[in-house]
Write a protein that holds these residues in place. Structure first.
Motif, PDB file in Angstrom:
ATOM      1  N   ARG A   1      38.353  35.207  59.286  1.00 43.84           N
ATOM      2  CA  ARG A   1      37.051  34.791  58.792  1.00 43.84           C
ATOM      3  C   ARG A   1      36.316  35.966  58.158  1.00 43.84           C
ATOM      4  O   ARG A   1      35.588  35.787  57.173  1.00 43.84           O
TER       5      ARG A   1
ATOM      6  N   VAL B   1      34.798  35.990  54.443  1.00 40.18           N
ATOM      7  CA  VAL B   1      33.402  36.299  54.098  1.00 40.18           C
ATOM      8  C   VAL B   1      33.342  37.425  53.080  1.00 40.18           C
ATOM      9  O   VAL B   1      32.549  37.386  52.125  1.00 40.18           O
ATOM     10  N   LEU B   2      34.171  38.458  53.252  1.00 39.24           N
ATOM     11  CA  LEU B   2      34.184  39.560  52.286  1.00 39.24           C
ATOM     12  C   LEU B   2      34.619  39.082  50.906  1.00 39.24           C
ATOM     13  O   LEU B   2      34.243  39.687  49.889  1.00 39.24           O
TER      14      LEU B   2
ATOM     15  N   GLY C   1      33.683  36.232  49.722  1.00 34.41           N
ATOM     16  CA  GLY C   1      32.638  35.353  49.198  1.00 34.41           C
ATOM     17  C   GLY C   1      32.484  34.046  49.929  1.00 34.41           C
ATOM     18  O   GLY C   1      31.610  33.240  49.576  1.00 34.41           O
TER      19      GLY C   1
ATOM     20  N   GLY D   1      32.690  31.774  53.950  1.00 30.33           N
ATOM     21  CA  GLY D   1      32.009  31.816  55.234  1.00 30.33           C
ATOM     22  C   GLY D   1      30.678  31.080  55.238  1.00 30.33           C
ATOM     23  O   GLY D   1      30.137  30.705  54.192  1.00 30.33           O
ATOM     24  N   THR D   2      30.151  30.880  56.452  1.00 30.98           N
ATOM     25  CA  THR D   2      28.856  30.225  56.600  1.00 30.98           C
ATOM     26  C   THR D   2      27.721  31.221  56.372  1.00 30.98           C
ATOM     27  O   THR D   2      27.941  32.436  56.292  1.00 30.98           O
ATOM     28  N   ARG D   3      26.490  30.684  56.310  1.00 33.88           N
ATOM     29  CA  ARG D   3      25.342  31.561  56.093  1.00 33.88           C
ATOM     30  C   ARG D   3      25.164  32.535  57.257  1.00 33.88           C
ATOM     31  O   ARG D   3      24.877  33.708  57.044  1.00 33.88           O
TER      32      ARG D   3
ATOM     33  N   GLN E   1      27.498  33.676  59.309  1.00 30.31           N
ATOM     34  CA  GLN E   1      28.557  34.675  59.266  1.00 30.31           C
ATOM     35  C   GLN E   1      28.315  35.697  58.165  1.00 30.31           C
ATOM     36  O   GLN E   1      28.555  36.894  58.358  1.00 30.31           O
ATOM     37  N   ARG E   2      27.834  35.245  57.022  1.00 28.43           N
ATOM     38  CA  ARG E   2      27.536  36.181  55.937  1.00 28.43           C
ATOM     39  C   ARG E   2      26.417  37.134  56.329  1.00 28.43           C
ATOM     40  O   ARG E   2      26.443  38.319  55.974  1.00 28.43           O
TER      41      ARG E   2
ATOM     42  N   MET F   1      27.665  40.810  56.218  1.00 29.84           N
ATOM     43  CA  MET F   1      27.214  41.509  55.017  1.00 29.84           C
ATOM     44  C   MET F   1      25.951  42.326  55.247  1.00 29.84           C
ATOM     45  O   MET F   1      25.783  43.400  54.661  1.00 29.84           O
ATOM     46  N   ASP F   2      25.043  41.848  56.083  1.00 34.67           N
ATOM     47  CA  ASP F   2      23.765  42.526  56.270  1.00 34.67           C
ATOM     48  C   ASP F   2      23.738  43.450  57.477  1.00 34.67           C
ATOM     49  O   ASP F   2      22.923  44.374  57.518  1.00 34.67           O
TER      50      ASP F   2
END
Length: 358
Positions: A53, A57-58, A60, A62-64, A66-67, A71-72
């Motif tokens: 997963r 996500v990396l 682009g 995945g779910t919000r 997970q992102r 990512m943050d």
């Protein structure tokens, strides 16, 4: 030597080099290990995410939620660990190659302490007023200035007459002076902490432990700049750096301006180490151990630059993973690197002493 033992050469335009299959495979394996630790560092935490997963996500997907987590929150920390580790490993390899001494690392020479002194002065002096990017840039600039000034002082104090009677910097003397300057700067840092308010002292002390807890995209910038600068300089001076490993006499016979090239390469290494320190605080023994580990893995005569950077990145990412997942409480990464690096320093000292007595 038989024809079967001759290593093949690689030529691209005006560039030529000897292809060492074993060393190439080792570097590829180090890259694979680094990528695996990087993915695990992102996947593991209070909210665990499968590695598959993470890769999704990396890319682009995945779910919000997970992102947001990846990512943050976790990606900036993991990238900072990679860049800082690579910067310290590369800086250590350059200084050890120039001075031909396995103990010549930025932290033992006082460069890291000089950067810490400048950064703590800003952290204490700002009184917690500046935040965000402005604070990061202020700390980075102060760390860079502190590291460069420390390097200049050590370089001038180490200047003297070489065995040939010419003026120059003696490697062993530079190491001894660097250790003394390091102790003096640590005293200055402690004095600054005693003059600070409780809040500022706590903030500075957390930074001094070498922590990735506050790492974000803004802290990644200075370390990336330092690493990029050092890579550009060392790539352009790779041949010169290899020649400097042979000693003073050979270097001059080959027509290399030894002192000028030393100053350029040391300035690049100092800037790299100082900006990496500014990002997360001092990471003890990474610059010392990474080049020596890479040298033993690749079995080279000198400290390999790319492999040293990879070894430093692996060390910091692995330490961050251990600090967050193995222990009952989350530890600063600098505590883990110091705990592992201390015994490695003793190993180098014993090994150097045995070579000197043979």
């Amino acid at each position: 030597m038989t024809l079967s033992t001759v290593r093949p050469a690689v030529r691209v335009g005006g560039f030529s080099s000897v292809l060492r299959i074993g060393a190439l495979l080792t570097v590829i394996a180090m890259i694979a290990v680094l990528f695996g630790l990087f993915a695990l560092d992102i996947a593991l935490g209070e909210f665990r995410i499968p590695i598959g997963r993470v890769l999704d996500v990396l890319g682009g997907g995945g779910t919000r939620a997970q992102r947001f987590v990846i990512m943050d929150s976790r990606l900036p920390r993991a990238l900072t660990a990679v860049v800082v580790g690579a910067a310290l490993g590369l800086a250590g390899a350059v200084t050890q190659s120039i001075l031909r001494n396995p103990l010549a690392s930025p932290d033992l020479l006082g460069i890291t302490s000089g950067a810490s002194c400048g950064a703590v002065a800003v952290l204490v002096g700002m009184g917690g007023i500046a935040t965000g990017t402005g604070a990061v840039l202020g700390v980075s600039a102060a760390a860079l200035v502190g590291g460069l000034l420390t390097a200049v002082v050590i370089y001038l104090l180490a200047w003297g007459r070489t065995t040939t009677g010419d003026g120059g910097v003696m490697g062993f003397r530079l190491v001894l002076i660097g250790i003394g300057v390091n102790a003096a700067l640590l005293s200055v840092v402690n004095w600054l902490l005693t003059r600070a308010t409780l809040t500022d002292a706590a903030h500075a002390q957390q930074w001094l432990t070498g922590s990735l807890n506050a790492a974000d995209w803004s802290t990644l910038i200075p370390a990336s700049v330092g690493l990029g600068l050092a890579l550009i300089v060392t790539a352009g001076s790779a041949r010169t750096l290899a020649i400097l490993r042979f000693g003073t006499d050979t270097t001059r016979i080959l027509g290399v301006r030894m002192q000028t090239q030393q100053a350029i390469l040391i300035a690049a290494a100092v800037s790299c180490a100082a900006l990496a320190t500014a990002a997360v605080g001092p990471m003890g023994f990474v610059g010392l151990a990474a080049p020596q580990i890479a040298r033993r893995l690749l079995r080279t005569a000198g400290e390999p630059l790319i492999a040293s950077a990879l070894a430093g990145a692996i060390a910091v990412v692995g330490a961050d993973l251990l600090a967050r997942t193995v222990f009952p409480v989350s530890l600063p990464v600098g505590v883990v690197t110091a705990a592992v690096g201390g015994p490695f320093l003793l190993y180098l000292l014993v090994r150097t002493n045995r070579k000197a007595t043979l």
